[in-house]
Design a protein around this motif. Structure first.
Motif, PDB file in Angstrom:
ATOM      1  N   ASN A  19      -8.843  14.767   3.101  1.00  0.00           N
ATOM      2  CA  ASN A  19      -8.624  13.348   2.777  1.00  0.00           C
ATOM      3  C   ASN A  19      -7.272  12.842   3.277  1.00  0.00           C
ATOM      4  O   ASN A  19      -7.188  11.755   3.851  1.00  0.00           O
ATOM      5  CB  ASN A  19      -8.768  13.115   1.269  1.00  0.00           C
ATOM      6  N   SER A  26      -1.858  10.311   0.531  1.00  0.00           N
ATOM      7  CA  SER A  26      -2.648  10.384  -0.702  1.00  0.00           C
ATOM      8  C   SER A  26      -2.355  11.682  -1.448  1.00  0.00           C
ATOM      9  O   SER A  26      -2.032  12.702  -0.846  1.00  0.00           O
ATOM     10  CB  SER A  26      -4.146  10.285  -0.380  1.00  0.00           C
ATOM     11  N   SER A  33     -12.427   4.825  -1.939  1.00  0.00           N
ATOM     12  CA  SER A  33     -12.493   5.250  -0.544  1.00  0.00           C
ATOM     13  C   SER A  33     -11.790   6.593  -0.424  1.00  0.00           C
ATOM     14  O   SER A  33     -10.561   6.670  -0.371  1.00  0.00           O
ATOM     15  CB  SER A  33     -11.830   4.211   0.359  1.00  0.00           C
ATOM     16  N   ARG A  61      -6.144   9.397   5.108  1.00  0.00           N
ATOM     17  CA  ARG A  61      -5.456   8.692   4.016  1.00  0.00           C
ATOM     18  C   ARG A  61      -4.074   9.335   3.835  1.00  0.00           C
ATOM     19  O   ARG A  61      -3.797  10.008   2.848  1.00  0.00           O
ATOM     20  CB  ARG A  61      -6.259   8.768   2.735  1.00  0.00           C
ATOM     21  N   ASN A 100      -5.292   5.904  -5.147  1.00  0.00           N
ATOM     22  CA  ASN A 100      -4.051   6.684  -5.092  1.00  0.00           C
ATOM     23  C   ASN A 100      -2.998   6.193  -6.086  1.00  0.00           C
ATOM     24  O   ASN A 100      -1.933   5.718  -5.707  1.00  0.00           O
ATOM     25  CB  ASN A 100      -3.495   6.651  -3.662  1.00  0.00           C
ATOM     26  N   SER A 120      -8.231   3.035  -2.578  1.00  0.00           N
ATOM     27  CA  SER A 120      -8.134   4.443  -2.188  1.00  0.00           C
ATOM     28  C   SER A 120      -8.010   5.349  -3.405  1.00  0.00           C
ATOM     29  O   SER A 120      -8.151   6.562  -3.303  1.00  0.00           O
ATOM     30  CB  SER A 120      -6.919   4.657  -1.280  1.00  0.00           C
ATOM     31  N   CYS A 144      -2.545   5.010   6.613  1.00  0.00           N
ATOM     32  CA  CYS A 144      -3.735   5.346   7.399  1.00  0.00           C
ATOM     33  C   CYS A 144      -3.503   4.967   8.858  1.00  0.00           C
ATOM     34  O   CYS A 144      -3.099   3.835   9.149  1.00  0.00           O
ATOM     35  CB  CYS A 144      -4.955   4.611   6.847  1.00  0.00           C
ATOM     36  N   CYS A 151       0.863  -1.178   0.000  1.00  0.00           N
ATOM     37  CA  CYS A 151       0.000   0.000   0.000  1.00  0.00           C
ATOM     38  C   CYS A 151       0.903   1.233   0.000  1.00  0.00           C
ATOM     39  O   CYS A 151       1.993   1.218   0.580  1.00  0.00           O
ATOM     40  CB  CYS A 151      -0.913   0.005   1.224  1.00  0.00           C
ATOM     41  N   ASP A 183      -3.521  -2.429  -1.161  1.00  0.00           N
ATOM     42  CA  ASP A 183      -4.395  -1.804  -2.146  1.00  0.00           C
ATOM     43  C   ASP A 183      -4.243  -2.538  -3.471  1.00  0.00           C
ATOM     44  O   ASP A 183      -3.120  -2.740  -3.937  1.00  0.00           O
ATOM     45  CB  ASP A 183      -4.033  -0.323  -2.329  1.00  0.00           C
TER      46      ASP A 183
END
Length: 199
Positions: A126, A133, A118, A130, A96, A94, A21, A17, A66
């Motif tokens: 955000n 991001s 998401s 996150r 991203n 996400s 988060c 990922c 992810d």
């Protein structure tokens, strides 16, 4: 008696990922994760078995990473189409990744497929949850996905983003997003230490 009528398959393509988060186990307990991508040959062997001769939906999800981090996600999508042509496909992410990556992924999807994004706020909020991001990447996803597939925006409500819900709904409408979902975080049963500053 055992029957091979499974109609839903949930797949974790990657444990990688590019976000941090604060309430994700990947952030507070990284030693519990081994980093790996789903092998295409293993997926082919599994998906081609008789267990999945009537699958209706294949969801590429991200509980442990992810899906967009898999370097061959487009090939996984194509492989699913080859072995399960009747199945709809869904990516839960996400969002991203950059615009070029999104073009590549969307080329492999059909209009009946879905992308669930998401996104927990707007440009300024955000990244509070996150972490890491990039809003220009999120904007690319919001621009491109609704043109190609059914697009869902899932918005986790926090105190730091609740004032932006209406603005987010308007952005979703302007972008052509098909469904907008408000939700509360379910991690830790809704109770947690707020020392990370996210509430």
């Amino acid at each position: 008696m055992f029957t091979n009528q499974f109609d839903y398959l949930y797949v974790e393509p990657s444990t990688f990922c590019n976000l941090k988060c604060p309430r994700c186990p990947r952030t507070y307990s990284p030693e519990s994760y081994s980093l790996q991508h789903l092998d295409l040959d293993i997926y082919r062997q599994f998906l081609g078995s008789d267990l999945w001769n009537k699958v209706e939906l294949v969801e590429f999800g991200g509980n442990y990473g992810d899906p967009l981090m898999h370097p061959k996600l487009a090939k996984l999508i194509d492989l699913t189409r080859e072995l399960q042509p009747q199945a709809k496909q869904m990516i839960h992410t996400s969002g991203n990744r950059d615009e070029n990556y999104w073009h590549q992924i969307l080329e492999s999807l059909r209009p009946s497929d879905q992308v669930l994004l998401s996104i927990d706020g707007l440009e300024d909020t955000n990244p509070l949850y996150r972490v890491g991001s990039k809003w220009n990447w999120i904007s690319a996803a919001l621009k491109l996905c609704p043109q190609k597939v059914r697009t869902i925006w899932k918005y986790i409500v926090f105190s730091h983003n609740q004032h932006q819900i209406l603005d987010a709904i308007h952005l979703a409408q302007d972008s052509g997003v098909h469904t907008f979902i408000l939700t509360k975080s379910h991690i830790f049963g809704g109770e947690w230490d707020n020392s990370d500053g996210v509430d």
